[in-house]
Motif scaffolding. Structure first.
Motif, mmCIF file in Angstrom:
data_model
loop_
_atom_site.group_PDB
_atom_site.id
_atom_site.type_symbol
_atom_site.label_atom_id
_atom_site.label_comp_id
_atom_site.label_asym_id
_atom_site.label_seq_id
_atom_site.Cartn_x
_atom_site.Cartn_y
_atom_site.Cartn_z
ATOM 1 N N GLU A 139 0.500 -1.373 -0.352
ATOM 2 C CA GLU A 139 -0.187 0.180 -0.211
ATOM 3 C C GLU A 139 1.284 1.073 0.072
ATOM 4 O O GLU A 139 1.762 1.257 0.806
ATOM 5 N N SER A 162 -4.325 9.433 -1.010
ATOM 6 C CA SER A 162 -4.257 8.804 -2.677
ATOM 7 C C SER A 162 -4.196 8.092 -2.048
ATOM 8 O O SER A 162 -2.215 7.294 -2.994
ATOM 9 N N THR A 193 -3.086 4.101 -2.985
ATOM 10 C CA THR A 193 -3.228 2.667 -3.744
ATOM 11 C C THR A 193 -2.113 1.719 -3.096
ATOM 12 O O THR A 193 -1.461 1.574 -2.633
#
Length: 179
Positions: free
Chosen positions: A35, A44, A46
């Motif tokens: 992550e 943000s 991802t």
């Protein structure tokens, strides 16, 4: 959790930066999850996950994955980029421009001493991915004394390699070329 700090950015010019993390993991099947979050923008987030298998290299002769380097050199300084005496900056692209004439490649051979021969061979080949044919002019063999771990670093000359899609293969043999 790990915080990766990038270099300071000046005038919107971003230099490449690298980080290597190595972990000792027992043999077995794992789910690798990564992550990423920009700490300046927590929304943000991802990431991704992937199943991985860690083989037991203590059982029989084997070869690690090949690590293609942007550049590499011998070093006795210990840090995350040094592996078995070689400082390796990984190549982060799989495209090799025509002005690149050599590919520095690093891998490790494990348990070659279990082959039962006083000399072993390490064969490096380049295979055309589209035709699955070996390019004989780019194959070479290096003879070495067996050991529990053999770090292997060699710059492969690709100056005469035609444009195309290729893979490098590494094979461990005894002196009679038995694999």
């Amino acid at each position: 959790a790990y915080i990766l700090e990038s270099p300071l950015i000046k005038d919107s010019v971003i230099d490449d930066f690298y980080e290597v993390k190595r972990f000792v993991i027992e043999p077995g099947d794992y789910d690798l999850r990564i992550e990423l979050t920009d700490l300046n923008n927590p929304k943000s987030k991802t990431g991704g996950k992937q199943k991985i298998k860690i083989d037991d290299f203590k059982i029989s002769p084997s070869i690690s994955d090949i690590e293609v380097a942007e550049y590499a050199y011998e070093s006795d300084i210990e840090n995350n980029f040094v592996k078995s005496g070689f400082h390796i900056i990984p190549l982060i692209s799989n495209f090799y421009p025509t002005d690149l004439t050599k590919i520095p490649a690093y891998f490790e051979v494990y348990n070659s001493d279990k082959i039962g021969d006083s000399i072993v061979g390490i064969i490096q080949k380049i295979i055309n991915v589209d035709t699955d044919e070996e390019l004989e002019d780019f194959a070479n063999i290096t003879r070495v004394k067996p050991a529990t771990v053999l770090p292997f670093f060699k710059k492969m000359d690709i100056s005469k390699l035609p444009t195309g899609n290729y893979r490098m293969e590494v094979i461990l043999t005894d002196r009679k070329l038995n694999t």
